[in-house]
Design an enzyme around this catalytic site. Sequence first.
Site, PDB file in Angstrom:
ATOM      1  N   GLU A 222      34.674  -7.103  -2.711  1.00  0.00           N
ATOM      2  CA  GLU A 222      35.323  -6.897  -1.219  1.00  0.00           C
ATOM      3  C   GLU A 222      34.494  -5.078  -1.315  1.00  0.00           C
ATOM      4  O   GLU A 222      35.327  -3.871  -0.790  1.00  0.00           O
ATOM      5  CB  GLU A 222      36.344  -6.809  -0.460  1.00  0.00           C
ATOM      6  CG  GLU A 222      35.940  -7.971  -0.391  1.00  0.00           C
ATOM      7  CD  GLU A 222      37.481  -8.848   0.204  1.00  0.00           C
ATOM      8  OE1 GLU A 222      37.690  -7.922   1.151  1.00  0.00           O
ATOM      9  OE2 GLU A 222      38.170  -9.428   0.412  1.00  0.00           O
TER      10      GLU A 222
ATOM     11  N   GLU B 136      45.643 -11.972  -0.926  1.00  0.00           N
ATOM     12  CA  GLU B 136      46.848 -11.013  -1.077  1.00  0.00           C
ATOM     13  C   GLU B 136      48.392 -11.170  -0.910  1.00  0.00           C
ATOM     14  O   GLU B 136      48.936 -11.131   0.043  1.00  0.00           O
ATOM     15  CB  GLU B 136      46.414 -10.679   0.224  1.00  0.00           C
ATOM     16  CG  GLU B 136      44.647  -9.882   0.258  1.00  0.00           C
ATOM     17  CD  GLU B 136      44.652  -9.126   2.057  1.00  0.00           C
ATOM     18  OE1 GLU B 136      45.027  -9.878   2.960  1.00  0.00           O
ATOM     19  OE2 GLU B 136      43.186  -8.753   2.030  1.00  0.00           O
TER      20      GLU B 136
HETATM   21  C1  XIL Z   1      38.061  -8.298   7.738  1.00  0.00           C
HETATM   22  C2  XIL Z   1      36.378  -7.884   8.350  1.00  0.00           C
HETATM   23  O1  XIL Z   1      35.640  -7.940   7.729  1.00  0.00           O
HETATM   24  C3  XIL Z   1      37.128  -8.011   9.058  1.00  0.00           C
HETATM   25  O2  XIL Z   1      35.877  -8.655  10.297  1.00  0.00           O
HETATM   26  C4  XIL Z   1      38.406  -8.128   9.789  1.00  0.00           C
HETATM   27  O3  XIL Z   1      38.545  -8.048  11.271  1.00  0.00           O
HETATM   28  C5  XIL Z   1      39.659  -8.301   9.275  1.00  0.00           C
HETATM   29  O4  XIL Z   1      39.218  -8.906   8.133  1.00  0.00           O
HETATM   30  N1  XIL Z   1      40.596  -8.226   3.282  1.00  0.00           N
HETATM   31  C6  XIL Z   1      39.996  -8.916   2.981  1.00  0.00           C
HETATM   32  C7  XIL Z   1      38.445  -9.902   3.835  1.00  0.00           C
HETATM   33  O5  XIL Z   1      40.234 -10.325   2.314  1.00  0.00           O
HETATM   34  O6  XIL Z   1      39.214 -10.932   4.854  1.00  0.00           O
HETATM   35  C8  XIL Z   1      39.096  -8.852   5.396  1.00  0.00           C
HETATM   36  O7  XIL Z   1      38.248  -8.810   6.304  1.00  0.00           O
HETATM   37  C9  XIL Z   1      39.155  -7.516   4.839  1.00  0.00           C
HETATM   38  C10 XIL Z   1      40.167  -7.432   4.056  1.00  0.00           C
END
Ligand code: XIL
Length: 432
Positions: free
Chosen positions: A346, A235
């Site tokens: 994701e 990101e």
């Molecule tokens: C999220 C987790 O799933 C949550 O439990 C935490 O509170 C915040 O992060 N992008 C990403 C992930 O790269 O690491 C994130 O994961 C979701 C968005």
Amino acid sequence: MLLWNAKWIKTMVRLFTVVMICNFAVCTFAGCGGKEEGGEEKQEAQPTKEEESTPTPIPTSTPAPTEPAKEVRTDFYISSLDEEIPSMCEYWKDYFSIGIAITKGELLNDFKGELIVQQFNSMTCGNEMKPDALLDREATKSTGTETCPVLKFDSCDEMLAFCVDNNIKMRGHTLIWHSQTPDWFFMEGYSNKPDAVFASREVMLERMENYIRLVMEYVNTTYPGVVYAWDVVNEAIAPGDGGENGMRMSDSLWYQTIGPDFVEKAFEYARKYAAPEQKLFYNDFNTYETAKRIAILELVNKIKDQGNIDGIGMQSHIGMNSPTLLDYEETIRKFGETGLEIQITELDINLDSNSEEDFMKEGTRYKRLFFTFKNLVDTGAANITNITVWGLTDEGSWLNKDGKRYPLLFNQVLETKPAFWGVLMDEGIPLY
Ligand code: XIL
């Protein structure tokens, strides 16, 4: 007998939960208990890359059904605890690995662990391998040095061991990220006081290199061969945020301490310490937004010229209608043109309704996504090597802060949803 008892208890819990939340219509519930009425399992044909590819763009009309209705699945809510269900990673094995992001607590639950082993051949730690889980401030401070942090791995050890025991590979998520990295890591003397000042660029570069080195050294010597891909930077692009070349600036302490080349430096260090077979990824969300896509392409092409990147991760936290599949596919094609690997890292669909109708629509969206992935691979437009869903059950999804989100493939009692059958390209799920 013990097993029977466990199953019986689980069944009762499931029954109770289903009734309590009025989640599904009575017919659905009856369908789960009375499989013989409509739940005959059909052996799914596995796709092979040799098959003739379906041309793009995807046709817009609904194809006429070619199968007699009685052979098409009508019962989508199958308890994975009680019945054999097809394996997604087996189904897609000629195309890409199928991954799951999971937390330690969920993974170590017997029922969920068993389902994960059956369905997935790639795993991502939901939180347990992020900097805030690994950095040990007290131990770091006590070294008395400014440049080398001390790490602890108790958060992710059991998850890595689970992968070793069950022959699952892991995506290392994530090394360098503005989020879930404690502020003290960027400060002189690792201070966490309000008047703390940033460490210098030189110090931060050393901290970054040492952090990447220590994570990779530990994981690769303790669990050799398990991690196959690293999200080196997560990101870093946010056009409009003020950073150079569309980079995130306002909330990125990496950008603020090191400067815009922090991404290149991270990949340089990652390449230096990664095992030769490990793939290095840049990972981001909303990659299908035009300005963001362009900035990401510029960034990764530069790092590609330096020889330090192997792939682009598209997080893909998407909605039911947005992005359009055309925009999404276009982005995969553009990323594919770089020659880098593409991973969908994701995936979830932020559905906020649990009506039967919407669950079917969600199944259709998942099916269309996988149809698109397959087509892009078949036509050689993109080298897609992994699809990871961000969570196992709707209940455990990170999106589910209000308890009203239904983004994933299994419900809270580990029954399959239409979304699961969509991933398997089941004929009972309409493609349009
Ligand atoms: C999220 C987790 O799933 C949550 O439990 C935490 O509170 C915040 O992060 N992008 C990403 C992930 O790269 O690491 C994130 O994961 C979701 C968005």
